[in-house]
Scaffold this motif. Structure first.
Motif, mmCIF file in Angstrom:
data_model
loop_
_atom_site.group_PDB
_atom_site.id
_atom_site.type_symbol
_atom_site.label_atom_id
_atom_site.label_comp_id
_atom_site.label_asym_id
_atom_site.label_seq_id
_atom_site.Cartn_x
_atom_site.Cartn_y
_atom_site.Cartn_z
ATOM 1 N N VAL A 193 101.153 55.790 60.915
ATOM 2 C CA VAL A 193 99.961 55.907 60.435
ATOM 3 C C VAL A 193 99.044 55.121 60.952
ATOM 4 N N VAL A 194 97.743 55.453 61.515
ATOM 5 C CA VAL A 194 96.567 54.541 62.056
ATOM 6 C C VAL A 194 95.464 54.810 61.100
ATOM 7 N N PHE A 253 87.434 51.243 57.950
ATOM 8 C CA PHE A 253 87.993 51.197 56.766
ATOM 9 C C PHE A 253 88.088 49.887 55.933
ATOM 10 N N GLU A 254 88.428 48.804 56.525
ATOM 11 C CA GLU A 254 88.452 47.775 55.867
ATOM 12 C C GLU A 254 87.092 47.236 55.395
ATOM 13 N N VAL A 286 102.095 51.200 58.996
ATOM 14 C CA VAL A 286 100.546 51.242 59.165
ATOM 15 C C VAL A 286 100.033 50.386 60.068
ATOM 16 N N ARG A 287 99.166 51.094 60.974
ATOM 17 C CA ARG A 287 98.222 50.322 61.709
ATOM 18 C C ARG A 287 96.932 50.547 61.639
ATOM 19 N N ILE A 288 96.112 49.166 61.644
ATOM 20 C CA ILE A 288 94.810 49.360 61.519
ATOM 21 C C ILE A 288 94.075 48.942 62.842
ATOM 22 N N VAL A 289 93.471 49.851 63.521
ATOM 23 C CA VAL A 289 92.797 49.779 64.957
ATOM 24 C C VAL A 289 91.485 50.013 64.855
ATOM 25 N N ALA A 290 90.476 49.076 65.701
ATOM 26 C CA ALA A 290 89.552 49.796 65.747
ATOM 27 C C ALA A 290 89.557 50.922 67.166
ATOM 28 N N LEU A 291 89.338 52.115 66.693
ATOM 29 C CA LEU A 291 89.634 53.179 67.557
ATOM 30 C C LEU A 291 88.223 53.727 68.293
ATOM 31 N N PRO A 292 88.224 54.137 69.469
ATOM 32 C CA PRO A 292 87.091 54.090 70.165
ATOM 33 C C PRO A 292 86.434 55.475 69.851
#
Length: 161
Positions: A114-115, A120-121, A155-161
């Motif tokens: 899950v990314v 969302f943070e 779970v990964r929280i990433v700044a997606l492009p």
């Protein structure tokens, strides 16, 4: 896991969940009235498969465009394609249009990564479907992430492009 099981787990954890019943929606465009009625960060959920056969659920803010090539590059996934409906049903227990991070509870541990977009943070609440596209629930984003992790999911929280 059923929708009622999920609500019971959130209730036991003291997580407040607001639910809105509505007609079935299949696209972000069809969800505009829901966004107005249920204040929260609404989502676009992409069930993806990488070239090695791994499955991913990428969760973006609803208004964002998805750049699968850029996501795959950033996440080290090689190349993404959309997951097939039968894989979605087998792993998540949902059908197209009802994809939600909550459905990852039905997947074997480490079968679906899950990314979440890091945006969302900043949101007080996130809005997702409760395993069906005829309702939307809003809950604290941190509570959703903690719940998924408590079930053993990555779970990964990433700044997606």
């Amino acid at each position: 896991m059923t929708e009622d099981d999920i609500y019971a787990q959130f209730a036991r954890a003291g997580v407040a969940v607001e639910k809105l019943e509505h007609p079935a929606v299949f696209t972000v465009e069809e969800s505009a009235a829901i966004h107005a009625a249920l204040p929260a960060a609404h989502t676009k959920n992409l069930f993806l498969k990488d070239k090695k056969g791994g499955f991913w659920l990428v969760v973006l803010p609803s208004e964002r465009r998805a750049d699968l090539k850029a996501f795959a590059e950033l996440l080290g996934a090689g190349k993404f394609s959309f997951g097939k409906p039968d894989d979605m049903e087998r792993l998540l227990g949902v059908t197209p249009g009802a994809v939600t991070p909550l459905a990852v509870a039905n997947a074997p541990v480490r079968e679906v990564t899950v990314v979440f977009d890091a945006g969302f943070e900043q949101a007080e609440r996130i809005a997702v479907h409760p395993l069906r596209n005829t309702a939307t629930i809003a809950l604290p984003f941190a509570a959703l992430v903690s719940w998924l992790e408590s079930l053993g999911h990555d779970v990964r929280i990433v700044a997606l492009p």
